[in-house]
Design an enzyme around this catalytic site. Structure first.
Site, short mmCIF file in Angstrom:
data_model
loop_
_atom_site.label_atom_id
_atom_site.label_comp_id
_atom_site.label_asym_id
_atom_site.label_seq_id
_atom_site.Cartn_x
_atom_site.Cartn_y
_atom_site.Cartn_z
N LYS A 112 -2.53 -6.99 -3.13
CA LYS A 112 -1.62 -6.02 -4.09
C LYS A 112 -1.36 -4.53 -4.09
CE LYS A 112 -0.85 -10.22 -7.17
NZ LYS A 112 -0.18 -10.11 -8.15
N LYS A 199 1.12 -16.64 3.19
CA LYS A 199 1.88 -17.86 1.51
C LYS A 199 3.06 -17.36 1.26
CE LYS A 199 0.08 -15.57 -2.14
NZ LYS A 199 -0.32 -15.41 -3.34
N LYS A 202 6.70 -14.39 -3.72
CA LYS A 202 8.33 -13.50 -3.89
C LYS A 202 7.61 -11.90 -3.54
CE LYS A 202 7.22 -15.48 -8.21
NZ LYS A 202 7.21 -15.50 -9.15
#
Ligand code: TYM
Length: 344
Positions: A112, A199, A202
């Site tokens: 992230k 995967k 969003k």
């Protein structure tokens, strides 16, 4: 009679609910409600850990609440995390029982923070993002969850949660927290149809997820453009007649199974192993199965949206009721950790 087992899970309010969320976790949330004592949270404190807009956060929180209700989560089991500030108090306490080294090894933090740097071209990474899994441990342990239904991507966070519970118990000299177990569905990792090596998510961009509440036409189109391979005949077959599958084809079969279309799954798999499957047929069947499932959810969500005020009131009430349990845990934890007590 033994007490009913407890289940907790949460979702971030970061836009739409996609089929990865649904088949990897939320479908299980719905089913488990019949058997266990369940609570499910929309974790808005977690959604503040990367760049966000305050007005959009509140809107996204309600949006995901309506989506969860539409797929069958019961209102009385749902809470909004920030309506229960005990989550952050327990997080702080757990910070003091968490290993800095173990947090540095969290792959989601690495992914992230890299993604944030790429998409915003900003070098700012919040301490909240680093601390995110400790808040997640607080979410789980606050309600003494025995089981946590999540997708495969959460395994490392669950491992950390168990470490924190263990260290806490050892340090206070009491087996206060149970060590929660992870529960997976049969499809714990749904891949992006546009890039089946990553995967469904969003954060990777619009083409990397299929919204559960999407228009039928767009669902069919997204599945039609799914990445596959050069054809079944190019894949090798083992001694049992099972043909190897590329990641994209495997993902389409997984989606079909997740939709409960087991007969179609079996027929198409037989054709695939024989080398006779047209990917157009596979994509058509998967697209229709997803669109059919979605249609029921879309209709239910519209009904709920027509009763917005009442639904919002119910969720505020359920959050207040669920908070009673959180307060009791904090009372115990304050006592066990030597924090201030009004009775001197
Ligand atoms: P979030 O909001 O990213 O996703 C919600 C749930 O959906 C699962 N999921 C998937 N499962 C299979 N395939 C996929 N492609 C896929 N994408 C998402 C996730 O595993 C998750 O179960 N950290 C959590 C939220 C959280 C939480 C918690 C979860 C905060 N506190 C306490 C459990 C317990 C997250 O970001 O989920």
């Amino acid at each position: 009679m033994s007490e009913q087992k407890r289940v907790l899970s949460c979702i971030q309010p970061t836009g739409h609910m996609h089929f990865g969320n649904y088949f990897g976790a939320v479908k299980n949330w719905v089913d488990l409600q019949e058997k266990y004592n369940c609570v499910y949270g929309v974790v808005d404190y977690h959604a503040m850990t990367t760049l966000y807009k305050p007005d959009k956060l509140r809107q996204a929180t309600w949006e995901i609440i309506f989506s969860l209700l539409a797929v069958g989560v019961k209102a009385e089991n749902l809470f909004i995390q920030s309506l229960i500030p005990e989550h952050v108090e327990l997080c702080w306490i757990f910070n003091c029982f968490s290993s800095y080294g173990q947090l540095q090894r969290m792959t989601q933090f690495k992914d992230k923070s890299n993604q944030a740097k790429e998409t915003t071209k900003d070098t700012f990474i919040s301490t909240g993002l680093f601390d995110y899994p400790v808040l997640q441990a607080a979410d789980i342990l606050l309600y003494h969850a025995d089981f946590v239904p999540v997708g495969k991507d959460q395994d490392q966070h669950l491992e950390l949660c168990r470490s924190i519970a263990n260290r806490f118990n050892t340090q206070v000299g009491k087996e206060y927290f149970v060590l929660p177990e992870t529960l997976h569905t049969e499809t714990p990792k749904i891949m992006s149809t546009a890039d089946p090596t990553r995967k469904m998510s969003k954060s990777a961009g619009d083409k990397h997820y299929i919204n559960v509440f999407e228009e039928q036409k767009r669902i069919l189109k997204q599945v039609r453009s799914a990445v596959t391979d050069a054809g079944a005949s190019t894949m090798s077959v083992d001694a049992n007649g099972i043909r190897e599958k590329s990641a994209g084809v495997e993902n389409l079969f997984e989606l079909l199974k997740a939709c409960g279309k087991l007969n179609a799954h079996k027929d198409l798999e037989t054709k695939y192993n024989e080398g006779n499957l047209s990917y157009g047929d596979l994509k058509g069947t998967v697209g229709e199965a997803l669109a059919e499932l979605s249609a029921g959810f879309v209709a239910r969500k519209a009904e709920l949206m027509a009763d917005k005020k009442n639904v919002k009131y119910q969720i505020q009430q359920s959050s207040a009721e669920i908070r009673v349990r959180a307060k009791q845990t904090l009372k115990d934890v304050r006592q066990l950790t030597g924090l201030g007590n009004l009775k001197y």
